[in-house]
Design an enzyme around this catalytic site. Structure first.
Site, PDB file in Angstrom:
ATOM      1  N   VAL A 149      -5.141   0.205   5.851  1.00 53.92           N
ATOM      2  CA  VAL A 149      -6.486  -0.369   5.843  1.00 53.92           C
ATOM      3  C   VAL A 149      -6.503  -1.586   6.759  1.00 53.92           C
ATOM      4  O   VAL A 149      -5.722  -2.517   6.578  1.00 53.92           O
ATOM      5  CB  VAL A 149      -6.904  -0.781   4.414  1.00 53.92           C
ATOM      6  CG1 VAL A 149      -8.282  -1.431   4.434  1.00 53.92           C
ATOM      7  CG2 VAL A 149      -6.892   0.428   3.486  1.00 53.92           C
ATOM      8  N   CYS A 150      -7.360  -1.566   7.761  1.00 53.76           N
ATOM      9  CA  CYS A 150      -7.502  -2.687   8.688  1.00 53.76           C
ATOM     10  C   CYS A 150      -6.152  -2.977   9.357  1.00 53.76           C
ATOM     11  O   CYS A 150      -5.542  -2.089   9.943  1.00 53.76           O
ATOM     12  CB  CYS A 150      -8.063  -3.901   7.953  1.00 53.76           C
ATOM     13  SG  CYS A 150      -8.564  -5.264   9.033  1.00 53.76           S
ATOM     14  N   THR A 151      -5.640  -4.199   9.233  1.00 54.14           N
ATOM     15  CA  THR A 151      -4.359  -4.526   9.862  1.00 54.14           C
ATOM     16  C   THR A 151      -3.174  -3.949   9.094  1.00 54.14           C
ATOM     17  O   THR A 151      -2.025  -4.191   9.464  1.00 54.14           O
ATOM     18  CB  THR A 151      -4.191  -6.050   9.991  1.00 54.14           C
ATOM     19  OG1 THR A 151      -4.311  -6.646   8.703  1.00 54.14           O
ATOM     20  CG2 THR A 151      -5.228  -6.638  10.942  1.00 54.14           C
TER      21      THR A 151
END
Length: 316
Positions: A99-101
């Site tokens: 998720v995301c980074t």
């Protein structure tokens, strides 16, 4: 019941927890056939977010069906134990998602080597520079490559979770969960992280209203007079104010909105070129083709080829 484990490390971005809300609401629809969600960390115990909120976690151990990794505002090195668990997850779990980074964590564990992946646009180039073996697509909402999934930042965690739910139980359940979350039913993974309305950044409500009207009425001619009426300004005053606030002419801004809508329709792979041109207000395929060449340097069919969505028709 499917098990979903979300791995957290100190400094995780709390918005990543929003993915679990989608699974929680899926449980409301599915009952006992739903999901069991577990918050994980290397050693268990309290893990703190960037807001210093403490979250109780369970130590890594039993392998969930789906392993997810939450992102951090500033991605850093991962603990050896987490890395080893993810290497095992790539072989034993049915799916692994960043998720995301969280994509940085997967990349450091070697899970993204040779794969297409995405992350928050602000970190995409750093991801590519740090892990050159990863094929970073910085403009996607989420990407699936085999059993590895990655998403863009912030609200894209919900899009990723809805996609996983759809993968498990079909579009109907994902649509119901999206409705409960009061969000648009899962944005396509290929949809851009950027929005023409955000890029234009109008300041006044009148210009915002005109752009919203244009976006909702792309089939119309959308002349300066029509947009000025939506803004409740004279055409001359509207043109002046619009350019001052957006740096674009009304005609150019409308073309950007048409391009954004046409690109999304093409990426869905469900519409013929004539339908896309008509529904987005380009009138005909040739006019749409010229606009694509100006904006993207390639015709619509090249875009479809790059997404492996080309049909039998051509627009060359």
């Amino acid at each position: 019941m499917r098990q979903v484990g979300l791995i957290l490390e100190n400094g995780f971005q709390i918005m990543g927890l929003s993915a679990l809300a989608a699974f929680e609401l899926a449980n409301a629809e599915l009952g006992s056939d739903g999901y069991r969600m577990t918050l994980l960390s290397k050693s268990g115990g309290i893990v703190r977010s960037t807001m210093n909120a403490g979250i109780e976690t369970v130590a890594l151990g039993v392998m969930p069906d789906t392993v997810m990794v939450a992102g951090e505002l500033l991605p850093g090195p991962i603990a050896p134990g987490v890395k080893a668990f993810l290497v095992r997850a790539a072989l034993e779990a049915r799916r692994v998602a960043g998720v995301c980074t969280g994509a940085f964590v997967l990349a450091e564990a070697g899970l993204l080597d040779g794969r297409i992946a995405t992350t928050h646009w602000a970190h995409a180039r750093h991801l590519q520079e740090r892990f050159p073996a990863v094929r970073v697509d910085e403009d996607r909402i989420f990407v699936q490559d085999g059993n590895i999934w990655t998403s863009a930042g912030m609200s894209a965690a919900i899009d990723l979770a809805l996609a996983l739910i759809e993968d498990d139980h079909g579009a109907g359940l994902a649509r119901n969960v999206a409705r409960r979350l009061v969000v648009y039913h899962r944005r396509p993974g290929g949809q851009s992280q950027f929005s023409a309305l955000l890029e234009l950044e109008p300041r006044s409500d009148r210009v915002k209203n005109a752009l919203t009207y244009a976006k909702e009425n792309l089939r119309n001619a959308l002349s300066v007079e029509e947009l000025a009426d939506a803004a409740r300004l004279s055409p001359r005053q509207f043109s002046r104010v619009f350019r001052e606030e957006t740096g674009q002419s009304p005609a150019k801004a409308v073309e950007l909105l048409r391009l954004e809508a046409a690109k999304a329709m093409l990426e869905s792979g469900r519409h013929a070129m004539d339908v896309v041109a008509r529904d987005t207000g380009f009138s005909d395929r040739d006019r749409m083709r010229r606009a694509f060449l100006r904006a993207y340097g390639q015709p619509p069919t090249s875009l479809k080829r790059s997404l492996k969505l080309v049909g039998t028709e051509e627009l060359e």
